[in-house]
Design a protein around this motif. Structure first.
Motif, PDB file in Angstrom:
ATOM      1  N   ASP A  59       8.254   9.382 -32.970  1.00 10.20           N
ATOM      2  CA  ASP A  59       8.908   8.478 -31.826  1.00 10.20           C
ATOM      3  C   ASP A  59      10.190   9.037 -31.518  1.00 10.20           C
ATOM      4  OD1 ASP A  59      10.184   7.653 -34.319  1.00 10.20           O
ATOM      5  OD2 ASP A  59      10.014   5.659 -34.239  1.00 10.20           O
ATOM      6  N   VAL A  60      10.701   9.934 -32.206  1.00 11.43           N
ATOM      7  CA  VAL A  60      12.101  10.671 -31.914  1.00 11.43           C
ATOM      8  C   VAL A  60      11.778  11.220 -30.407  1.00 11.43           C
ATOM      9  CG1 VAL A  60      13.691  12.456 -32.404  1.00 11.43           C
ATOM     10  CG2 VAL A  60      13.041  10.862 -33.982  1.00 11.43           C
ATOM     11  N   ARG A  61      12.455  10.820 -29.582  1.00 10.06           N
ATOM     12  CA  ARG A  61      12.488  11.429 -28.117  1.00 10.06           C
ATOM     13  C   ARG A  61      13.433  12.616 -28.004  1.00 10.06           C
ATOM     14  NH1 ARG A  61      14.055  10.173 -22.295  1.00 10.06           N
ATOM     15  NH2 ARG A  61      15.495   8.406 -23.438  1.00 10.06           N
ATOM     16  N   THR A  62      13.052  13.850 -27.243  1.00 11.67           N
ATOM     17  CA  THR A  62      13.989  14.866 -27.190  1.00 11.67           C
ATOM     18  C   THR A  62      14.329  15.116 -25.754  1.00 11.67           C
ATOM     19  OG1 THR A  62      12.169  16.610 -27.257  1.00 11.67           O
ATOM     20  CG2 THR A  62      13.532  16.008 -29.212  1.00 11.67           C
ATOM     21  N   VAL A  63      15.560  15.589 -25.385  1.00 11.81           N
ATOM     22  CA  VAL A  63      15.789  15.712 -24.126  1.00 11.81           C
ATOM     23  C   VAL A  63      16.699  16.875 -24.115  1.00 11.81           C
ATOM     24  CG1 VAL A  63      17.361  14.937 -22.166  1.00 11.81           C
ATOM     25  CG2 VAL A  63      16.118  13.225 -23.468  1.00 11.81           C
ATOM     26  N   ASP A  69      25.718  16.780 -19.052  1.00  9.83           N
ATOM     27  CA  ASP A  69      24.796  16.678 -18.049  1.00  9.83           C
ATOM     28  C   ASP A  69      23.539  15.418 -18.082  1.00  9.83           C
ATOM     29  OD1 ASP A  69      25.232  19.096 -16.712  1.00  9.83           O
ATOM     30  OD2 ASP A  69      23.904  20.082 -18.430  1.00  9.83           O
ATOM     31  N   LEU A  70      24.055  14.412 -19.376  1.00  7.71           N
ATOM     32  CA  LEU A  70      23.249  13.186 -19.409  1.00  7.71           C
ATOM     33  C   LEU A  70      23.814  12.249 -18.451  1.00  7.71           C
ATOM     34  CD1 LEU A  70      23.817  12.923 -23.270  1.00  7.71           C
ATOM     35  CD2 LEU A  70      21.832  13.700 -22.182  1.00  7.71           C
ATOM     36  N   ARG A  71      22.938  11.437 -17.772  1.00 10.51           N
ATOM     37  CA  ARG A  71      23.146  10.689 -16.674  1.00 10.51           C
ATOM     38  C   ARG A  71      22.992   9.148 -17.226  1.00 10.51           C
ATOM     39  NH1 ARG A  71      25.526  13.803 -15.143  1.00 10.51           N
ATOM     40  NH2 ARG A  71      25.307  15.379 -13.681  1.00 10.51           N
ATOM     41  N   PRO A  72      24.251   8.299 -17.013  1.00 16.09           N
ATOM     42  CA  PRO A  72      24.246   7.033 -17.607  1.00 16.09           C
ATOM     43  C   PRO A  72      22.744   6.177 -16.808  1.00 16.09           C
ATOM     44  CG  PRO A  72      26.262   7.570 -16.502  1.00 16.09           C
ATOM     45  CD  PRO A  72      25.513   8.663 -16.114  1.00 16.09           C
ATOM     46  N   GLY A  73      22.094   5.450 -17.736  1.00 17.03           N
ATOM     47  CA  GLY A  73      20.891   4.788 -17.150  1.00 17.03           C
ATOM     48  C   GLY A  73      20.645   3.921 -18.534  1.00 17.03           C
ATOM     49  N   GLU A  74      19.877   4.194 -19.540  1.00 22.11           N
ATOM     50  CA  GLU A  74      19.571   3.480 -20.584  1.00 22.11           C
ATOM     51  C   GLU A  74      20.903   3.398 -21.474  1.00 22.11           C
ATOM     52  OE1 GLU A  74      16.639   3.536 -24.453  1.00 22.11           O
ATOM     53  OE2 GLU A  74      16.400   4.974 -22.876  1.00 22.11           O
ATOM     54  N   ARG A  75      21.457   2.465 -22.182  1.00 21.82           N
ATOM     55  CA  ARG A  75      22.258   2.294 -23.101  1.00 21.82           C
ATOM     56  C   ARG A  75      21.807   2.043 -24.466  1.00 21.82           C
ATOM     57  NH1 ARG A  75      27.258  -1.009 -20.287  1.00 21.82           N
ATOM     58  NH2 ARG A  75      27.520   0.444 -18.460  1.00 21.82           N
ATOM     59  N   TYR A  76      22.585   2.529 -25.357  1.00 26.14           N
ATOM     60  CA  TYR A  76      22.284   2.639 -26.721  1.00 26.14           C
ATOM     61  C   TYR A  76      22.947   1.839 -27.548  1.00 26.14           C
ATOM     62  CZ  TYR A  76      19.576   6.477 -24.985  1.00 26.14           C
ATOM     63  OH  TYR A  76      18.745   7.343 -24.086  1.00 26.14           O
TER      64      TYR A  76
END
Length: 232
Positions: A59-63, A69-76
């Motif tokens: 379940d670990v997602r990789t980007v 270059d990360l774009r704000p969208g989902e917040r953690y």
């Protein structure tokens, strides 16, 4: 596990989602994934992420992306960097970081120099690397002197309008490892990575020649934690 305990205690509430900056081969990824955090691991190096995927839960997602270059969208609930923050560009670092966090979410930076515990072995390694590197330590990016109560990046976090409740602590660690594993760790340090590839190979060979079969390493982890301000 002490590092994860420290972060979870500081958070003061369950941390469900995490974003890792410069995940590398995933040592810190595994630490937080084991604690039930759904981690998104980012790194600009696809080969590093391919290695990471071999060792982390499904379940670990990789980007594949640099921090910038990360774009704000989902917040953690948690955004963290393990020995990778100094690779990020200083301009806009903390506003970008805050944009990735839930209000009240936690930012963490973990890292610290590796030091050989035996002074004689340490001196032999210094001599071996001297033709290529005078030092392999990462200088403080903002010039904070080594003995200061608050070190970087805590110093920047304290000055930032985006963060509060800045905490600096040290987890003491002593490790025993093979000479080859120690050189493998050196190969992740920026001072070596910045050398031309041919010089990297030479310096690693020179260091291996002067090391005993196993080495004791002082590998204290310096931990900086801060909380995103709510009023944004």
């Amino acid at each position: 596990m002490e590092l994860a305990d420290l972060v979870m205690t500081y958070a003061g509430q369950p941390v469900r989602t995490g974003l890792e900056i410069g995940a590398g081969t995933g040592k810190a990824t595994r630490l937080f994934a084991r604690r039930g955090v759904t981690v998104t691991a980012t790194d600009p190096d696809g080969a590093m992420l391919a290695e990471l995927r071999k060792h982390v839960p499904a379940d670990v997602r990789t980007v594949r992306a640099a921090f910038e270059d990360l774009r704000p969208g989902e917040r953690y609930g948690l955004v963290y960097a393990a020995a990778a923050l100094h690779w990020t560009a200083p301009e806009g670092r903390w506003s970008r970081m805050a944009a990735l966090l839930e209000p009240g979410g936690v930012f963490g930076s973990f890292g610290g120099p590796l030091r050989l515990a035996d002074p004689a072995v340490d001196e032999a390694v210094r001599a071996a690397r001297a033709p290529f590197l005078a030092s392999d330590e990462v200088p403080s990016p903002d010039g904070t002197p080594p003995g200061h109560d608050m070190q970087w990046p805590g110093t920047e976090l304290q000055r930032s309008e985006w963060f509060t409740d800045v905490q600096h602590s040290v987890i003491e660690r002593r490790l025993t490892m093979s000479a080859r594993d120690y050189v493998g760790l050196l190969s992740t340090i920026s001072a070596y990575l910045e050398l031309p590839a041919s010089e990297q190979a030479q310096v690693y060979r020179r260091i291996l020649r002067v090391l005993p079969e196993t080495v004791e390493v002082a590998a204290d982890i310096t931990v900086h934690l801060a909380r995103r301000r709510d009023a944004r």
